[in-house]
Write a protein that holds these residues in place. Structure first.
Motif, PDB file in Angstrom:
ATOM      1  N   VAL A  59      -0.901   0.230 -10.040  1.00  0.00           N
ATOM      2  CA  VAL A  59       0.515  -0.113  -9.956  1.00  0.00           C
ATOM      3  C   VAL A  59       0.937  -0.734 -11.284  1.00  0.00           C
ATOM      4  CG1 VAL A  59       2.205  -1.511  -8.730  1.00  0.00           C
ATOM      5  CG2 VAL A  59       0.294  -0.506  -7.478  1.00  0.00           C
ATOM      6  N   LEU A  60       2.047  -0.276 -11.814  1.00  0.00           N
ATOM      7  CA  LEU A  60       2.618  -0.849 -13.024  1.00  0.00           C
ATOM      8  C   LEU A  60       3.748  -1.783 -12.608  1.00  0.00           C
ATOM      9  CD1 LEU A  60       2.836   2.391 -15.183  1.00  0.00           C
ATOM     10  CD2 LEU A  60       1.017   0.691 -15.146  1.00  0.00           C
ATOM     11  N   SER A  61       3.719  -3.004 -13.123  1.00  0.00           N
ATOM     12  CA  SER A  61       4.713  -3.990 -12.717  1.00  0.00           C
ATOM     13  C   SER A  61       5.301  -4.683 -13.933  1.00  0.00           C
ATOM     14  CB  SER A  61       4.063  -5.016 -11.793  1.00  0.00           C
ATOM     15  OG  SER A  61       5.008  -5.972 -11.396  1.00  0.00           O
ATOM     16  N   GLU A  62       6.605  -4.864 -13.885  1.00  0.00           N
ATOM     17  CA  GLU A  62       7.310  -5.552 -14.956  1.00  0.00           C
ATOM     18  C   GLU A  62       8.247  -6.586 -14.311  1.00  0.00           C
ATOM     19  OE1 GLU A  62       8.934  -3.965 -19.192  1.00  0.00           O
ATOM     20  OE2 GLU A  62       9.578  -2.888 -17.417  1.00  0.00           O
ATOM     21  N   PRO A  63       7.674  -7.718 -13.899  1.00  0.00           N
ATOM     22  CA  PRO A  63       8.495  -8.702 -13.183  1.00  0.00           C
ATOM     23  C   PRO A  63       9.561  -9.314 -14.083  1.00  0.00           C
ATOM     24  CG  PRO A  63       6.357  -9.622 -13.706  1.00  0.00           C
ATOM     25  CD  PRO A  63       6.313  -8.185 -14.115  1.00  0.00           C
ATOM     26  N   ARG A  64      10.662  -9.706 -13.450  1.00  0.00           N
ATOM     27  CA  ARG A  64      11.753 -10.369 -14.167  1.00  0.00           C
ATOM     28  C   ARG A  64      11.857 -11.839 -13.777  1.00  0.00           C
ATOM     29  NH1 ARG A  64      15.627  -6.537 -16.388  1.00  0.00           N
ATOM     30  NH2 ARG A  64      14.835  -4.465 -15.959  1.00  0.00           N
ATOM     31  N   SER A  65      11.108 -12.216 -12.717  1.00  0.00           N
ATOM     32  CA  SER A  65      11.106 -13.624 -12.298  1.00  0.00           C
ATOM     33  C   SER A  65       9.805 -13.924 -11.565  1.00  0.00           C
ATOM     34  CB  SER A  65      12.297 -13.918 -11.386  1.00  0.00           C
ATOM     35  OG  SER A  65      12.137 -13.256 -10.146  1.00  0.00           O
ATOM     36  N   TYR A  66       9.567 -15.205 -11.355  1.00  0.00           N
ATOM     37  CA  TYR A  66       8.362 -15.649 -10.652  1.00  0.00           C
ATOM     38  C   TYR A  66       8.358 -15.159  -9.206  1.00  0.00           C
ATOM     39  CZ  TYR A  66       4.963 -18.745  -8.496  1.00  0.00           C
ATOM     40  OH  TYR A  66       3.904 -19.239  -7.788  1.00  0.00           O
ATOM     41  N   GLY A  67       9.502 -14.951  -8.638  1.00  0.00           N
ATOM     42  CA  GLY A  67       9.602 -14.500  -7.254  1.00  0.00           C
ATOM     43  C   GLY A  67       8.933 -13.159  -6.996  1.00  0.00           C
TER      44      GLY A  67
ATOM     45  N   VAL B 234      -4.186  -7.530  -3.185  1.00  0.00           N
ATOM     46  CA  VAL B 234      -4.884  -7.760  -1.918  1.00  0.00           C
ATOM     47  C   VAL B 234      -5.104  -6.439  -1.177  1.00  0.00           C
ATOM     48  CG1 VAL B 234      -4.637  -8.832   0.358  1.00  0.00           C
ATOM     49  CG2 VAL B 234      -4.121 -10.142  -1.702  1.00  0.00           C
ATOM     50  N   ASN B 235      -4.189  -5.489  -1.348  1.00  0.00           N
ATOM     51  CA  ASN B 235      -4.334  -4.165  -0.726  1.00  0.00           C
ATOM     52  C   ASN B 235      -5.207  -3.232  -1.558  1.00  0.00           C
ATOM     53  OD1 ASN B 235      -2.809  -4.725   1.559  1.00  0.00           O
ATOM     54  ND2 ASN B 235      -0.896  -4.304   0.474  1.00  0.00           N
ATOM     55  N   ARG B 236      -6.020  -3.805  -2.458  1.00  0.00           N
ATOM     56  CA  ARG B 236      -7.041  -3.117  -3.222  1.00  0.00           C
ATOM     57  C   ARG B 236      -6.479  -2.090  -4.206  1.00  0.00           C
ATOM     58  NH1 ARG B 236     -11.996  -4.440  -1.099  1.00  0.00           N
ATOM     59  NH2 ARG B 236     -13.040  -2.595  -1.855  1.00  0.00           N
ATOM     60  N   ARG B 237      -5.389  -2.464  -4.851  1.00  0.00           N
ATOM     61  CA  ARG B 237      -4.819  -1.638  -5.912  1.00  0.00           C
ATOM     62  C   ARG B 237      -4.882  -2.412  -7.226  1.00  0.00           C
ATOM     63  NH1 ARG B 237      -0.321  -1.375  -2.138  1.00  0.00           N
ATOM     64  NH2 ARG B 237      -0.676   0.386  -0.762  1.00  0.00           N
ATOM     65  N   ALA B 238      -5.219  -1.725  -8.292  1.00  0.00           N
ATOM     66  CA  ALA B 238      -5.201  -2.342  -9.614  1.00  0.00           C
ATOM     67  C   ALA B 238      -3.743  -2.441 -10.068  1.00  0.00           C
ATOM     68  CB  ALA B 238      -6.006  -1.508 -10.598  1.00  0.00           C
ATOM     69  N   VAL B 239      -3.408  -3.538 -10.759  1.00  0.00           N
ATOM     70  CA  VAL B 239      -2.030  -3.754 -11.194  1.00  0.00           C
ATOM     71  C   VAL B 239      -2.023  -4.082 -12.681  1.00  0.00           C
ATOM     72  CG1 VAL B 239       0.064  -5.102 -10.857  1.00  0.00           C
ATOM     73  CG2 VAL B 239      -1.417  -4.646  -8.912  1.00  0.00           C
ATOM     74  N   VAL B 240      -1.201  -3.361 -13.437  1.00  0.00           N
ATOM     75  CA  VAL B 240      -0.962  -3.661 -14.844  1.00  0.00           C
ATOM     76  C   VAL B 240       0.381  -4.382 -14.894  1.00  0.00           C
ATOM     77  CG1 VAL B 240      -0.586  -2.724 -17.147  1.00  0.00           C
ATOM     78  CG2 VAL B 240      -2.251  -1.652 -15.622  1.00  0.00           C
ATOM     79  N   ILE B 241       0.388  -5.588 -15.468  1.00  0.00           N
ATOM     80  CA  ILE B 241       1.585  -6.426 -15.479  1.00  0.00           C
ATOM     81  C   ILE B 241       2.070  -6.593 -16.908  1.00  0.00           C
ATOM     82  CG2 ILE B 241       2.535  -8.660 -14.800  1.00  0.00           C
ATOM     83  CD1 ILE B 241      -0.390  -8.599 -13.202  1.00  0.00           C
TER      84      ILE B 241
END
Length: 144
Positions: A56-64, A74-81
């Motif tokens: 999963v590629l993630s680009e958060p805009r806030s802490y939320g 937790v659902n066993r996916r790798a995440v690039v932030i």
């Protein structure tokens, strides 16, 4: 041999015979349960090959948005932030939160770049490393 001994022998043989018969029945029941267990442990390799891993590629805009990222881990996916769109204070909070999440599931968190992190659960192995020589002059790096 006396009648008393004959009777005793007769009854002891009877007891042994019953005992042997019960033991054979127990052996048959355990062997049938072993066969059932061995059938239950058979795994179809084709079904295992069709479950692709997800990144999963993630680009958060806030802490939320950190909770959504943690749910993916937790659902066993790798995440690039990518934390370029978040100010430094919130980025640090996100990394701290995700570090705790990764620790709880025995995963791993790695820094890929100045503002980029990789969070992996325990079922994903990452090999290789990225050097920090070009990142050392970055302001973001000095804050970590």
């Amino acid at each position: 041999m006396s009648i008393k001994n004959k009777i005793r022998t007769f009854f002891t043989m009877d007891d042994e015979y019953e005992y042997v018969e019960e033991q054979q029945q127990e052996d048959e029941s355990t062997s049938s349960s072993d066969q059932k267990q061995s059938r239950q442990n058979v795994v179809n390799l084709k079904s295992m090959q069709h479950t692709p891993s997800k990144v999963v590629l993630s680009e958060p805009r806030s802490y939320g948005e950190a909770q959504e990222i943690a749910d993916n881990i937790v659902n066993r996916r790798a995440v690039v932030i990518n934390l370029q769109r978040v100010d430094r204070v919130q980025a640090k909070r996100i990394v701290d939160f995700l570090s705790g999440t990764v620790y709880a599931i025995n995963g791993d968190i790695q820094k890929l770049g100045a503002d980029t992190f990789l969070c992996t659960p325990d079922n994903v192995n990452v090999s290789g490393s990225i050097t920090d020589t070009l990142i050392e002059d970055d302001e973001f790096e000095k804050g970590w």
